[in-house]
Design an enzyme around this catalytic site. Structure first.
Site, mmCIF file in Angstrom:
data_model
loop_
_atom_site.group_PDB
_atom_site.id
_atom_site.type_symbol
_atom_site.label_atom_id
_atom_site.label_comp_id
_atom_site.label_asym_id
_atom_site.label_seq_id
_atom_site.Cartn_x
_atom_site.Cartn_y
_atom_site.Cartn_z
ATOM 1 C CD GLU A 53 -108.135 120.464 76.445
ATOM 2 O OE1 GLU A 53 -107.719 121.386 75.621
ATOM 3 O OE2 GLU A 53 -108.319 120.058 77.938
ATOM 4 C CG ASP A 67 -104.776 97.241 72.225
ATOM 5 O OD1 ASP A 67 -105.907 96.354 71.424
ATOM 6 O OD2 ASP A 67 -103.578 97.282 72.360
#
Length: 551
Positions: free
Chosen positions: A274, A214
């Protein structure tokens, strides 16, 4: 080409790390999707109950608007606990169950992370405001008043008025770009960045496939708190805030979109990388520089995977000339940016109403979206052809609409409950009176009615999404030779295997369109595509899709 077989193969490919690249994302506003416990408010179990329907659309992922603990002053976009589910929506176990069952249906799940600000009831803010010396004293944006007691600068809130709120505990002002109950976090503080990255890791460890971020360009503010310059009247653009809001009177050079944001986005991307197959979608809220910022934030492979700006969420009609202008600007400012297009979402009037579309035009727009370069976001109910609901003032919930009524009616009209069954109580959304009224007009297009009609808008959307899945050039190929011919927008999509010619009449005049030289065959007949040999005549809201193999 067998569309169904190709779709199955493509969906299997979407399990790879680049599923987001050209993917179709379905946005769910959880308060209004499906109520499972009879309290009139949608919840996580309700979403889980409807996963079969969502999967049947052919979309690749769902984005769920915030369901974290919150006092709900801004309906979940004011977070008081980033690591827990608000009891209104269920529990963490309910979310884990949703995640598992969505993955079993082949759906990715993206959560909506609101990192620019918290609720004023978040423990971080409670500690920060308690004194000027506590360990979190600089976790939010605090500033002394001017000598006359007024706010430190002229920055404005999107929700109207000053972006600064006086706090009697610290005898300072704090920054809030939105409601006064949504204090802005201080991203210049490394501890804040680390804490928010830990929040992201919490959800990644749980198994989410990515984040919708957002107000991604609101993270950093100008450290010197310089005043924003005035914006000339002829440059004001009401795409981010309604025209009656003084927010449009400023060029927000210093209150957002600061250069320091890039380094944080790279930290967030490094964390996401990751984990295999995760993606970040950023919302860029800037009326003057949205496309430029989109390019900055998605360039290369160390920042966001994709972003969306507000160009196609505006009141301004999506004409051929405007579409070409947007893509020309995107190419000039950020040729390798990866956009994500949306015509509707939870913050703007539904596009069928915003652009005053008839049935033919409403059918044309999802086909256009599936043909444009970029990923795509669909908003719940869009696939039913829903227009904006009319919510009377006494039923309004949105503080934004209440503040600027009647010139601006707020966001409740696009947030009314999903209509599932035309004849059921509350159209199948709930057995109780819902938090916003169900629209009787929208109920005429309830899912159960459209399912039984093979020519309905719902099935049309399914066919449009299937078209993108069936053609790799549409999903992730290059876009070339965009041109405007009167009301008609034309362009080519291509990859190593095929080239697709696209022509869309976005106006009202019958127009002759010449096909490029070569041997073409028609596609999209089941969507209403007009065929031609060397040329086609396109009337209002008609389109032509032709393909040829490369090699």
């Amino acid at each position: 080409m067998n569309v169904q077989n190709n779709l199955s193969q493509t969906k299997a490919t979407k399990l790879s790390s680049d599923w987001w690249h050209g993917g179709v994302i379905y946005q769910i506003y959880p308060r209004s999707f499906q109520d499972s416990n009879g309290d009139g408010i949608g919840d996580l179990k309700g979403i889980t109950e409807r996963l079969g329907y969502i999967a049947s659309l052919g979309v690749d992922a769902i984005w769920i608007s915030p369901f974290f603990k919150s006092p709900m002053k801004d309906f979940g976009y004011d977070v008081s606990d980033y690591r827990d589910v608000d009891p209104m929506f269920g529990t963490l176990d309910d979310f884990r169950d949703l995640l598992d069952k969505a993955h079993a249906q082949g759906l990715k799940v993206m959560t909506d992370l609101v990192l620019s600000h918290t609720s004023d009831q978040h423990p971080w803010f409670s500690e920060s405001r308690s004194s000027r010396e506590n360990p979190k004293s600089d976790w939010f944006v605090w500033a002394d008043p001017k000598p006359d007691g007024t706010p430190p600068n002229n920055w404005l809130s999107i929700f109207g008025g000053s972006a600064w709120q006086w706090d009697s505990r610290r005898l300072q002002y704090y920054l809030h770009n939105f409601l006064a109950s949504q204090p802005d976090l201080n991203f210049h503080c490394t501890d804040v960045q680390d804490a928010l990255l830990d929040v992201a890791r919490f959800w990644l460890d749980m198994g989410v496939d990515g984040f919708r971020l957002d107000t991604i360009n609101f993270y950093f503010h100008d450290k010197s708190l310089r005043d924003n310059p005035a914006l000339p009247l002829d440059q004001r653009n009401a795409s981010i805030a309604p025209a009656v809001n003084p927010y449009n009177h400023q060029d927000h050079l210093f209150s957002k979109s600061q250069p320091e944001n890039i380094a944080f986005l790279e930290r967030l991307r490094a964390l996401t990388d990751e984990y295999e197959g995760r993606a970040c979608l950023g919302e860029v809220g800037d009326a003057q520089r949205g496309l430029e910022i989109m390019g900055e934030y998605t360039t290369g492979d160390k920042r966001m995977h994709m972003c969306y700006a507000f160009e196609f969420l505006e009141k301004r009609a999506l004409t051929a000339s405007y579409a070409k202008q947007v893509f020309d600007q995107l190419e000039a400012k950020a040729g390798d940016a990866w956009p994500c297009w949306a015509f509707s979402n939870h913050d703007v009037q539904r596009h069928a109403s915003r652009w005053n579309l008839d049935d033919a035009a409403t059918r044309q727009y999802p086909v256009l979206m599936m043909c444009l370069r970029g990923s795509a976001c669909l908003y719940q109910g869009e696939e039913l052809g829903l227009g904006e609901a009319d919510v009377p003032f006494e039923k309004l919930q949105d503080p934004y609409g209440i503040e600027f009524w009647p010139e601006y009616k707020g966001r409740d009209g696009c947030r009314t409950p999903m209509v599932w069954a035309a004849q059921d109580e509350q159209s199948g959304f709930s057995v109780a009176e819902p938090w916003l009224p169900v629209s009787a007009v929208q109920a005429e297009n309830a899912v159960d009615r459209l399912e039984t009609n093979p020519h309905s808008m719902l099935h049309h959307y399914r066919r449009a999404i299937a078209l993108r899945h069936a053609h790799s050039a549409l999903a992730s190929g290059a876009q070339k030779e965009m041109a405007q011919n009167g009301p008609v927008l034309t362009f080519l999509r291509e990859d190593a295997f095929e080239q697709i010619f696209c022509a869309f009449n976005l106006g009202g005049d019958l127009t002759n369109v010449e096909l490029p030289d070569g041997k073409w065959r028609a596609i999209g007949r089941d969507l209403g595509s007009v065929e031609g040999a060397s040329n086609v005549m396109l009337n209002a809201s008609q389109f032509c899709l032709m393909v040829r193999d490369k090699g």
